[in-house]
Write a protein that holds these residues in place. Structure first.
Motif, PDB file in Angstrom:
ATOM      1  N   THR A  97     -27.502 -46.250 -14.690  1.00  0.00           N
ATOM      2  CA  THR A  97     -26.675 -47.176 -13.920  1.00  0.00           C
ATOM      3  C   THR A  97     -26.732 -46.771 -12.449  1.00  0.00           C
ATOM      4  O   THR A  97     -26.999 -45.609 -12.118  1.00  0.00           O
ATOM      5  CB  THR A  97     -25.204 -47.122 -14.387  1.00  0.00           C
ATOM      6  OG1 THR A  97     -24.779 -45.760 -14.392  1.00  0.00           O
ATOM      7  CG2 THR A  97     -25.042 -47.701 -15.769  1.00  0.00           C
ATOM      8  N   THR A  98     -26.502 -47.759 -11.605  1.00  0.00           N
ATOM      9  CA  THR A  98     -26.447 -47.492 -10.163  1.00  0.00           C
ATOM     10  C   THR A  98     -25.240 -48.225  -9.590  1.00  0.00           C
ATOM     11  O   THR A  98     -24.666 -49.093 -10.251  1.00  0.00           O
ATOM     12  CB  THR A  98     -27.705 -48.003  -9.426  1.00  0.00           C
ATOM     13  OG1 THR A  98     -27.659 -49.434  -9.350  1.00  0.00           O
ATOM     14  CG2 THR A  98     -28.997 -47.569 -10.111  1.00  0.00           C
ATOM     15  N   ASP A  99     -24.915 -47.901  -8.354  1.00  0.00           N
ATOM     16  CA  ASP A  99     -23.931 -48.712  -7.651  1.00  0.00           C
ATOM     17  C   ASP A  99     -24.663 -49.913  -7.048  1.00  0.00           C
ATOM     18  O   ASP A  99     -25.876 -50.082  -7.260  1.00  0.00           O
ATOM     19  CB  ASP A  99     -23.169 -47.878  -6.603  1.00  0.00           C
ATOM     20  CG  ASP A  99     -24.080 -47.314  -5.513  1.00  0.00           C
ATOM     21  OD1 ASP A  99     -25.224 -47.791  -5.368  1.00  0.00           O
ATOM     22  OD2 ASP A  99     -23.631 -46.399  -4.799  1.00  0.00           O
ATOM     23  N   ALA A 100     -23.969 -50.734  -6.276  1.00  0.00           N
ATOM     24  CA  ALA A 100     -24.592 -51.945  -5.744  1.00  0.00           C
ATOM     25  C   ALA A 100     -25.680 -51.636  -4.714  1.00  0.00           C
ATOM     26  O   ALA A 100     -26.510 -52.490  -4.405  1.00  0.00           O
ATOM     27  CB  ALA A 100     -23.520 -52.844  -5.132  1.00  0.00           C
ATOM     28  N   ASP A 101     -25.696 -50.409  -4.196  1.00  0.00           N
ATOM     29  CA  ASP A 101     -26.758 -50.006  -3.269  1.00  0.00           C
ATOM     30  C   ASP A 101     -27.912 -49.318  -3.988  1.00  0.00           C
ATOM     31  O   ASP A 101     -28.752 -48.680  -3.344  1.00  0.00           O
ATOM     32  CB  ASP A 101     -26.191 -49.060  -2.200  1.00  0.00           C
ATOM     33  CG  ASP A 101     -25.149 -49.745  -1.344  1.00  0.00           C
ATOM     34  OD1 ASP A 101     -25.346 -50.942  -1.030  1.00  0.00           O
ATOM     35  OD2 ASP A 101     -24.141 -49.102  -1.006  1.00  0.00           O
ATOM     36  N   ARG A 151     -27.898 -46.757  -5.877  1.00  0.00           N
ATOM     37  CA  ARG A 151     -27.783 -45.306  -5.952  1.00  0.00           C
ATOM     38  C   ARG A 151     -27.435 -44.937  -7.394  1.00  0.00           C
ATOM     39  O   ARG A 151     -26.471 -45.479  -7.949  1.00  0.00           O
ATOM     40  CB  ARG A 151     -26.654 -44.869  -5.008  1.00  0.00           C
ATOM     41  CG  ARG A 151     -26.785 -43.523  -4.406  1.00  0.00           C
ATOM     42  CD  ARG A 151     -25.728 -43.355  -3.323  1.00  0.00           C
ATOM     43  NE  ARG A 151     -26.131 -43.980  -2.070  1.00  0.00           N
ATOM     44  CZ  ARG A 151     -26.965 -43.414  -1.177  1.00  0.00           C
ATOM     45  NH1 ARG A 151     -27.434 -42.198  -1.392  1.00  0.00           N
ATOM     46  NH2 ARG A 151     -27.310 -44.042  -0.076  1.00  0.00           N
ATOM     47  N   THR A 163     -25.909 -43.614 -10.618  1.00  0.00           N
ATOM     48  CA  THR A 163     -24.591 -43.046 -10.920  1.00  0.00           C
ATOM     49  C   THR A 163     -24.585 -42.276 -12.241  1.00  0.00           C
ATOM     50  O   THR A 163     -23.828 -41.329 -12.400  1.00  0.00           O
ATOM     51  CB  THR A 163     -23.517 -44.158 -10.956  1.00  0.00           C
ATOM     52  OG1 THR A 163     -24.005 -45.245 -11.755  1.00  0.00           O
ATOM     53  CG2 THR A 163     -23.228 -44.694  -9.561  1.00  0.00           C
ATOM     54  N   ARG A 209     -26.435 -56.959 -14.005  1.00  0.00           N
ATOM     55  CA  ARG A 209     -25.270 -56.681 -13.148  1.00  0.00           C
ATOM     56  C   ARG A 209     -24.103 -56.203 -13.994  1.00  0.00           C
ATOM     57  O   ARG A 209     -23.822 -56.758 -15.059  1.00  0.00           O
ATOM     58  CB  ARG A 209     -24.866 -57.944 -12.384  1.00  0.00           C
ATOM     59  CG  ARG A 209     -23.831 -57.662 -11.298  1.00  0.00           C
ATOM     60  CD  ARG A 209     -23.520 -58.904 -10.495  1.00  0.00           C
ATOM     61  NE  ARG A 209     -22.580 -59.769 -11.207  1.00  0.00           N
ATOM     62  CZ  ARG A 209     -22.180 -60.958 -10.754  1.00  0.00           C
ATOM     63  NH1 ARG A 209     -22.658 -61.430  -9.617  1.00  0.00           N
ATOM     64  NH2 ARG A 209     -21.338 -61.699 -11.451  1.00  0.00           N
ATOM     65  N   ASP A 232     -17.208 -54.722 -12.320  1.00  0.00           N
ATOM     66  CA  ASP A 232     -16.020 -53.884 -12.455  1.00  0.00           C
ATOM     67  C   ASP A 232     -14.762 -54.733 -12.366  1.00  0.00           C
ATOM     68  O   ASP A 232     -14.792 -55.839 -11.850  1.00  0.00           O
ATOM     69  CB  ASP A 232     -16.001 -52.820 -11.352  1.00  0.00           C
ATOM     70  CG  ASP A 232     -16.665 -51.544 -11.841  1.00  0.00           C
ATOM     71  OD1 ASP A 232     -16.752 -51.379 -13.069  1.00  0.00           O
ATOM     72  OD2 ASP A 232     -17.095 -50.741 -11.000  1.00  0.00           O
ATOM     73  N   SER A 261     -15.974 -55.245  -7.879  1.00  0.00           N
ATOM     74  CA  SER A 261     -17.176 -54.600  -7.330  1.00  0.00           C
ATOM     75  C   SER A 261     -18.269 -54.622  -8.403  1.00  0.00           C
ATOM     76  O   SER A 261     -17.999 -54.846  -9.585  1.00  0.00           O
ATOM     77  CB  SER A 261     -16.864 -53.174  -6.882  1.00  0.00           C
ATOM     78  OG  SER A 261     -16.606 -52.382  -8.014  1.00  0.00           O
ATOM     79  N   HIS A 262     -19.506 -54.415  -7.976  1.00  0.00           N
ATOM     80  CA  HIS A 262     -20.626 -54.500  -8.904  1.00  0.00           C
ATOM     81  C   HIS A 262     -21.412 -53.207  -8.970  1.00  0.00           C
ATOM     82  O   HIS A 262     -21.453 -52.433  -8.025  1.00  0.00           O
ATOM     83  CB  HIS A 262     -21.593 -55.606  -8.465  1.00  0.00           C
ATOM     84  CG  HIS A 262     -20.980 -56.963  -8.467  1.00  0.00           C
ATOM     85  ND1 HIS A 262     -20.362 -57.493  -9.573  1.00  0.00           N
ATOM     86  CD2 HIS A 262     -20.889 -57.896  -7.494  1.00  0.00           C
ATOM     87  CE1 HIS A 262     -19.916 -58.702  -9.279  1.00  0.00           C
ATOM     88  NE2 HIS A 262     -20.217 -58.973  -8.014  1.00  0.00           N
ATOM     89  N   GLY A 263     -22.028 -53.040 -10.097  1.00  0.00           N
ATOM     90  CA  GLY A 263     -23.004 -51.977 -10.265  1.00  0.00           C
ATOM     91  C   GLY A 263     -24.191 -52.601 -10.961  1.00  0.00           C
ATOM     92  O   GLY A 263     -24.227 -53.819 -11.189  1.00  0.00           O
TER      93      GLY A 263
END
Ligand SMILES: [Zn+2]
Length: 206
Positions: free
Chosen positions: A17-21, A23, A25, A102, A105, A109-111
């Motif tokens: 998983t990543t954050d919306a940028d 990155r 996680t 996608r 949350d 917010s999205h991850g």
């Protein structure tokens, strides 16, 4: 509710998983470790990757561009992106199905969830051009090594056919036509994969 990490560990294929940028996680470890062992890289530890953007590990600006576009689209529309890619080893032709989904949350917010599943694996006599580790060791301190572009999605190689034109051929054909293993591989996008990832996708949808 079971925690997120145990869910990632249970998912098929390499999953993170990543954050919306973009990155990273969290990474599902069982499949990662199995894949690392299968690729003769048992020490390929997943932990250092956490916290870093996926673009740090994608070679080639045009390839990073495809992932950037896909991510933007997934975040914007909420529709998963699904496409094929190759991830060959010297002795194995390996086709992967990539999906980027996608995650929403509660706080809006999205991850993102990335999954790489092996959908086909075929053994073959070793093709050393895919032995990136051995070639990179050999390349150290070498000057004037020819550069060959490899498409990151279909793993075909660009053969110079004159007048700045390229012919994209399989690694088998590359060797049949006198190609050598000791080259610097630069990662890019062939014309067919470019069409698939940019033009077809942006065209009218059914
Ligand atoms: Zn391609």
């Amino acid at each position: 509710m079971p925690n997120f990490r145990s869910l990632l560990d249970a998912i098929d294929g390499i999953a993170y998983t990543t954050d919306a940028d973009a990155r990273i996680t969290a990474i599902g470890l069982p499949h990662w470790n199995r894949f690392a062992t299968a690729n003769e890289a048992p020490d390929l530890d997943a932990h250092p990757y956490v916290g870093r953007p996926i673009f740090d590990f994608i070679e080639g600006e045009s390839v990073r561009g495809v992932y950037r576009e896909r991510i933007k689209e997934v975040l914007g529309t909420g529709q998963a992106a699904i496409f094929a890619t190759r991830c060959d080893g010297p002795k194995v032709k390996r086709e992967l199905r990539v999906s980027i989904t996608r995650l929403d949350d509660e706080d809006q917010s999205h991850g993102l969830l990335f999954q790489f599943e092996i959908i086909d694996e075929v053994s073959r006599p070793a093709l050393d051009i895919y032995d990136f580790k051995a070639v990179s060791v050999w390349l150290k301190g070498q000057a004037d090594v020819p550069i060959v572009t490899m498409c990151s999605f279909c793993q075909r190689l660009a053969l110079d056919s004159g007048n700045d034109a390229h012919e994209w051929i399989s690694a088998e054909h590359y060797y049949h036509r006198g190609g050598v293993s000791k080259v610097r591989v630069s990662h890019g996008l062939c014309a067919d994969c470019y069409t698939e990832h940019h033009e077809e996708r942006l065209g009218p949808r059914a």
